[in-house]
Design a protein around this motif. Structure first.
Motif, mmCIF file in Angstrom:
data_model
loop_
_atom_site.group_PDB
_atom_site.id
_atom_site.type_symbol
_atom_site.label_atom_id
_atom_site.label_comp_id
_atom_site.label_asym_id
_atom_site.label_seq_id
_atom_site.Cartn_x
_atom_site.Cartn_y
_atom_site.Cartn_z
ATOM 1 N N ASN A 30 0.837 -1.194 0.000
ATOM 2 C CA ASN A 30 0.000 0.000 0.000
ATOM 3 C C ASN A 30 0.876 1.250 0.000
ATOM 4 O OD1 ASN A 30 -1.487 2.248 1.658
ATOM 5 N ND2 ASN A 30 -3.062 0.941 0.741
ATOM 6 N N ASN A 31 0.445 2.281 -0.700
ATOM 7 C CA ASN A 31 1.262 3.496 -0.856
ATOM 8 C C ASN A 31 1.675 4.130 0.466
ATOM 9 O OD1 ASN A 31 -0.697 5.861 -0.258
ATOM 10 N ND2 ASN A 31 -1.857 4.534 -1.616
ATOM 11 N N ALA A 32 0.838 4.079 1.482
ATOM 12 C CA ALA A 32 1.159 4.708 2.767
ATOM 13 C C ALA A 32 2.329 4.027 3.477
ATOM 14 C CB ALA A 32 -0.070 4.705 3.674
ATOM 15 N N VAL A 33 2.565 2.766 3.168
ATOM 16 C CA VAL A 33 3.621 2.004 3.835
ATOM 17 C C VAL A 33 5.015 2.483 3.421
ATOM 18 C CG1 VAL A 33 4.558 -0.336 4.161
ATOM 19 C CG2 VAL A 33 2.086 0.033 4.092
ATOM 20 N N TYR A 34 5.121 3.058 2.237
ATOM 21 C CA TYR A 34 6.424 3.521 1.757
ATOM 22 C C TYR A 34 7.055 4.515 2.733
ATOM 23 C CZ TYR A 34 5.594 1.394 -2.838
ATOM 24 O OH TYR A 34 5.378 0.518 -3.871
ATOM 25 N N LEU A 35 6.243 5.356 3.337
ATOM 26 C CA LEU A 35 6.782 6.308 4.316
ATOM 27 C C LEU A 35 7.342 5.605 5.546
ATOM 28 C CD1 LEU A 35 4.210 9.227 4.099
ATOM 29 C CD2 LEU A 35 6.591 9.234 3.336
ATOM 30 N N THR A 36 6.762 4.470 5.900
ATOM 31 C CA THR A 36 7.300 3.678 7.008
ATOM 32 C C THR A 36 8.665 3.116 6.633
ATOM 33 O OG1 THR A 36 5.078 3.100 7.731
ATOM 34 C CG2 THR A 36 6.864 1.707 8.530
ATOM 35 N N TYR A 37 8.815 2.675 5.390
ATOM 36 C CA TYR A 37 10.123 2.204 4.935
ATOM 37 C C TYR A 37 11.146 3.344 4.981
ATOM 38 C CZ TYR A 37 7.504 -1.807 3.012
ATOM 39 O OH TYR A 37 6.710 -2.903 2.831
ATOM 40 N N PHE A 38 10.752 4.524 4.532
ATOM 41 C CA PHE A 38 11.639 5.690 4.613
ATOM 42 C C PHE A 38 12.028 5.955 6.066
ATOM 43 C CE2 PHE A 38 10.034 8.188 0.594
ATOM 44 C CZ PHE A 38 10.443 7.158 -0.220
ATOM 45 N N GLU A 39 11.044 5.914 6.948
ATOM 46 C CA GLU A 39 11.280 6.187 8.370
ATOM 47 C C GLU A 39 12.311 5.221 8.958
ATOM 48 O OE1 GLU A 39 8.391 6.909 12.128
ATOM 49 O OE2 GLU A 39 8.126 4.999 11.081
ATOM 50 N N TRP A 40 12.154 3.934 8.659
ATOM 51 C CA TRP A 40 13.073 2.927 9.191
ATOM 52 C C TRP A 40 14.499 3.169 8.684
ATOM 53 C CZ3 TRP A 40 13.745 -0.034 13.063
ATOM 54 C CH2 TRP A 40 14.683 -1.057 13.030
ATOM 55 N N ALA A 41 14.655 3.433 7.403
ATOM 56 C CA ALA A 41 15.986 3.686 6.848
ATOM 57 C C ALA A 41 16.591 4.961 7.430
ATOM 58 C CB ALA A 41 15.908 3.776 5.321
ATOM 59 N N ARG A 42 15.770 5.999 7.562
ATOM 60 C CA ARG A 42 16.237 7.274 8.132
ATOM 61 C C ARG A 42 16.719 7.068 9.566
ATOM 62 N NH1 ARG A 42 12.007 9.837 6.861
ATOM 63 N NH2 ARG A 42 10.863 9.606 8.793
ATOM 64 N N ALA A 43 15.975 6.308 10.356
ATOM 65 C CA ALA A 43 16.372 6.038 11.742
ATOM 66 C C ALA A 43 17.694 5.264 11.783
ATOM 67 C CB ALA A 43 15.275 5.270 12.468
ATOM 68 N N GLN A 44 17.843 4.271 10.902
ATOM 69 C CA GLN A 44 19.084 3.501 10.875
ATOM 70 C C GLN A 44 20.273 4.381 10.489
ATOM 71 O OE1 GLN A 44 19.023 0.289 12.136
ATOM 72 N NE2 GLN A 44 16.989 1.135 12.522
ATOM 73 N N LEU A 45 20.074 5.273 9.528
ATOM 74 C CA LEU A 45 21.124 6.209 9.142
ATOM 75 C C LEU A 45 21.476 7.115 10.319
ATOM 76 C CD1 LEU A 45 21.751 8.057 5.936
ATOM 77 C CD2 LEU A 45 21.320 9.459 7.920
#
Length: 141
Positions: A30-45
């Motif tokens: 679902n399109n809204a989930v992409y922001l969750t993927y961004f969030e996880w990568a941003r937190a790891q960075l």
């Protein structure tokens, strides 16, 4: 099992396995989930950059997010690639690519984050030390 994040071609790449809850009745993420993927990568960075490890170590808030959807993602392994873009006085850009295992870029995006002091509930300037650390960190890739 997911691999650890690593630098690859100028991007901090965070492997991820799409899970059942991310997929809608059409069989794609679902399109809204992409922001969750961004969030996880941003937190790891951010954790790698600052040495933090918990949500209380995140000292920024999201001011703006944009996504360009390019291809569908199913329940499959993906890479969420992130890097730091422009750095301003109190904010900086994080740039993204979501890549499928077959090499197809499924989405690109940009999120503007603002450094934030949770106690005073106000934005704060990016220190020279943090600015230099961000630039050096990005050059590692």
């Amino acid at each position: 099992m997911k691999a650890d994040p690593e630098w690859r071609d100028g991007w901090f790449v965070v492997p991820w396995q799409v899970i059942f809850r991310d997929v809608d009745t059409f069989g794609h993420v679902n399109n809204a989930v992409y922001l969750t993927y961004f969030e996880w990568a941003r937190a790891q960075l951010w954790f790698k950059l600052t040495g933090g490890a918990s949500p209380t170590d995140i000292s920024f808030i999201v001011a703006r997010a944009e996504i360009d959807f390019k291809a569908q993602i199913a329940m499959e392994p993906i890479d969420v690639a992130v890097r730091i873009g422009a750095i301003r006085n109190t904010s900086f850009d994080t740039l993204y690519e979501i890549r499928r295992a077959d090499g197809i870029i499924a989405a690109t995006g940009k999120v503007v984050v603002v450094l934030f002091d949770w106690r005073s509930q106000s934005k704060v300037a990016i220190s020279d030390e943090l600015r230099q650390k961000m630039r050096a960190f990005q050059e590692e890739g």
